[in-house]
Every structure is written in C-alpha cells, then in structure tokens.
Design a protein around this motif. Structure first.
Motif, mmCIF file in Angstrom:
data_model
loop_
_atom_site.group_PDB
_atom_site.id
_atom_site.type_symbol
_atom_site.label_atom_id
_atom_site.label_comp_id
_atom_site.label_asym_id
_atom_site.label_seq_id
_atom_site.Cartn_x
_atom_site.Cartn_y
_atom_site.Cartn_z
ATOM 1 N N GLU A 2 0.839 -1.192 0.000
ATOM 2 C CA GLU A 2 0.000 0.000 0.000
ATOM 3 C C GLU A 2 0.876 1.245 0.000
ATOM 4 O O GLU A 2 1.892 1.305 0.680
ATOM 5 N N ARG A 3 0.451 2.226 -0.785
ATOM 6 C CA ARG A 3 1.177 3.485 -0.874
ATOM 7 C C ARG A 3 0.205 4.607 -0.547
ATOM 8 O O ARG A 3 -0.929 4.602 -1.048
ATOM 9 N N PRO A 4 0.620 5.568 0.254
ATOM 10 C CA PRO A 4 -0.269 6.688 0.578
ATOM 11 C C PRO A 4 -0.741 7.391 -0.696
ATOM 12 O O PRO A 4 0.044 7.650 -1.600
ATOM 13 N N GLY A 5 -2.029 7.673 -0.768
ATOM 14 C CA GLY A 5 -2.588 8.405 -1.902
ATOM 15 C C GLY A 5 -2.938 7.547 -3.107
ATOM 16 O O GLY A 5 -3.526 8.041 -4.057
ATOM 17 N N TRP A 6 -2.573 6.281 -3.096
ATOM 18 C CA TRP A 6 -2.874 5.388 -4.210
ATOM 19 C C TRP A 6 -4.145 4.617 -3.905
ATOM 20 O O TRP A 6 -4.446 4.314 -2.758
ATOM 21 N N ARG A 7 -4.895 4.301 -4.955
ATOM 22 C CA ARG A 7 -6.130 3.525 -4.843
ATOM 23 C C ARG A 7 -6.063 2.352 -5.801
ATOM 24 O O ARG A 7 -5.164 2.264 -6.638
ATOM 25 N N GLU A 8 -7.062 1.494 -5.701
ATOM 26 C CA GLU A 8 -7.144 0.363 -6.626
ATOM 27 C C GLU A 8 -8.454 0.432 -7.380
ATOM 28 O O GLU A 8 -9.504 0.675 -6.794
ATOM 29 N N ARG A 9 -8.386 0.238 -8.675
ATOM 30 C CA ARG A 9 -9.567 0.079 -9.526
ATOM 31 C C ARG A 9 -9.635 -1.401 -9.846
ATOM 32 O O ARG A 9 -8.646 -1.987 -10.280
ATOM 33 N N ALA A 10 -10.784 -2.026 -9.603
ATOM 34 C CA ALA A 10 -10.897 -3.464 -9.827
ATOM 35 C C ALA A 10 -12.220 -3.793 -10.491
ATOM 36 O O ALA A 10 -13.207 -3.072 -10.342
ATOM 37 N N ALA A 11 -12.214 -4.900 -11.229
ATOM 38 C CA ALA A 11 -13.430 -5.444 -11.844
ATOM 39 C C ALA A 11 -13.580 -6.876 -11.351
ATOM 40 O O ALA A 11 -12.655 -7.678 -11.468
ATOM 41 N N ASN A 12 -14.732 -7.167 -10.792
ATOM 42 C CA ASN A 12 -15.003 -8.512 -10.271
ATOM 43 C C ASN A 12 -15.999 -9.209 -11.178
ATOM 44 O O ASN A 12 -17.011 -8.627 -11.554
ATOM 45 N N LEU A 13 -15.699 -10.450 -11.499
ATOM 46 C CA LEU A 13 -16.594 -11.287 -12.289
ATOM 47 C C LEU A 13 -16.715 -12.633 -11.592
ATOM 48 O O LEU A 13 -15.706 -13.305 -11.350
ATOM 49 N N ALA A 14 -17.932 -13.018 -11.254
ATOM 50 C CA ALA A 14 -18.177 -14.328 -10.631
ATOM 51 C C ALA A 14 -17.258 -14.559 -9.430
ATOM 52 O O ALA A 14 -16.572 -15.564 -9.342
ATOM 53 N N ASP A 15 -17.219 -13.615 -8.531
ATOM 54 C CA ASP A 15 -16.409 -13.692 -7.303
ATOM 55 C C ASP A 15 -14.904 -13.698 -7.540
ATOM 56 O O ASP A 15 -14.135 -13.969 -6.623
ATOM 57 N N ASP A 16 -14.463 -13.436 -8.754
ATOM 58 C CA ASP A 16 -13.035 -13.332 -9.061
ATOM 59 C C ASP A 16 -12.662 -11.870 -9.259
ATOM 60 O O ASP A 16 -13.453 -11.098 -9.803
ATOM 61 N N VAL A 17 -11.457 -11.507 -8.826
ATOM 62 C CA VAL A 17 -10.919 -10.201 -9.200
ATOM 63 C C VAL A 17 -10.331 -10.404 -10.585
ATOM 64 O O VAL A 17 -9.229 -10.917 -10.744
ATOM 65 N N ALA A 18 -11.112 -10.043 -11.587
ATOM 66 C CA ALA A 18 -10.714 -10.295 -12.968
ATOM 67 C C ALA A 18 -9.671 -9.294 -13.449
ATOM 68 O O ALA A 18 -8.793 -9.631 -14.244
ATOM 69 N N PHE A 19 -9.760 -8.072 -12.962
ATOM 70 C CA PHE A 19 -8.826 -7.015 -13.345
ATOM 71 C C PHE A 19 -8.630 -6.084 -12.163
ATOM 72 O O PHE A 19 -9.584 -5.790 -11.435
ATOM 73 N N ALA A 20 -7.409 -5.616 -11.978
ATOM 74 C CA ALA A 20 -7.115 -4.627 -10.951
ATOM 75 C C ALA A 20 -5.911 -3.808 -11.391
ATOM 76 O O ALA A 20 -5.034 -4.297 -12.103
ATOM 77 N N VAL A 21 -5.895 -2.552 -10.973
ATOM 78 C CA VAL A 21 -4.749 -1.684 -11.231
ATOM 79 C C VAL A 21 -4.686 -0.654 -10.102
ATOM 80 O O VAL A 21 -5.710 -0.184 -9.622
ATOM 81 N N ASP A 22 -3.485 -0.351 -9.654
ATOM 82 C CA ASP A 22 -3.281 0.714 -8.677
ATOM 83 C C ASP A 22 -3.147 2.025 -9.442
ATOM 84 O O ASP A 22 -2.558 2.060 -10.532
ATOM 85 N N TYR A 23 -3.680 3.100 -8.850
ATOM 86 C CA TYR A 23 -3.579 4.392 -9.527
ATOM 87 C C TYR A 23 -3.560 5.530 -8.520
ATOM 88 O O TYR A 23 -3.983 5.394 -7.372
#
Length: 102
Positions: A2-23
């Motif tokens: 974890e980095r201060p000021g950073w967030r995560e954008r994620a897409a969940n499909l069928a209980d899976d984290v299908a995509f994620a990116v920190d930004y």
C-alpha cells in the motif's frame, strides 16, 4: 504494497478479481499514474484491462496518464496498445511533488 494516496480500480466477475490496477492522480498538475495492472489469466486478451483503464480515464477526465517504472519487455505491446490515443500514453514519469511518497 500500500502506498499513501494510491487507490485500486478493480473489476469482479463471478467472485473473481478479474482485473485490478493501482492508480493515483494529481488534479493540480493534470497527471495520473497507473501501476501493477493485473488481469486474471482466464480473462486476459479479452479487452478487460483496456476497458478498466478507459473507465478510470473517464472517471478522471483531462489527465495525462503515466506509469512510474519501466515496462517489462513482455508488457511493452500491452502498454503501446492501451496507450494509443491516450494523453501521456502511459509512458514512464515520476510523480509530481503533490503525490505522497510511498
């Protein structure tokens, strides 16, 4: 990590984290950074990462988008493809002074 000021954008499909990116973004400088994109193997090459990054840009319009680190050889084609027509083209750029060090 974890980095201060950073967030995560994620897409969940069928209980899976299908995509994620920190930004993180700096509206003051008009800059955004993405790091550590992840797409679950069974969803790779389906356009999910492209759609996730586009949704992030739509949420934060008018920014120039970058990454912090150099791109691995095997990921350069990905960054070239998703960066086409994107201000900043996800090219490497250090954060501005307004983004906390992490």
């Amino acid at each position: 990590m974890e980095r201060p000021g950073w967030r995560e954008r994620a897409a969940n499909l069928a209980d899976d984290v299908a995509f994620a990116v920190d930004y993180t973004v700096c509206a003051r400088c008009g800059l955004g950074w993405v790091e550590w994109p992840y797409t679950m193997e069974k969803y790779q090459r389906c356009g999910l990462a492209t759609a996730g990054l586009e949704a992030l840009r739509l949420e934060h319009p008018g920014l120039s988008w970058h990454t912090l680190g150099g791109h691995f050889q095997d990921s350069r084609a990905f960054w070239t493809a998703v960066g086409a027509g994107v201000p900043g083209s996800y090219q490497q750029r250090e954060t501005c002074p307004h983004v906390p060090e992490g």
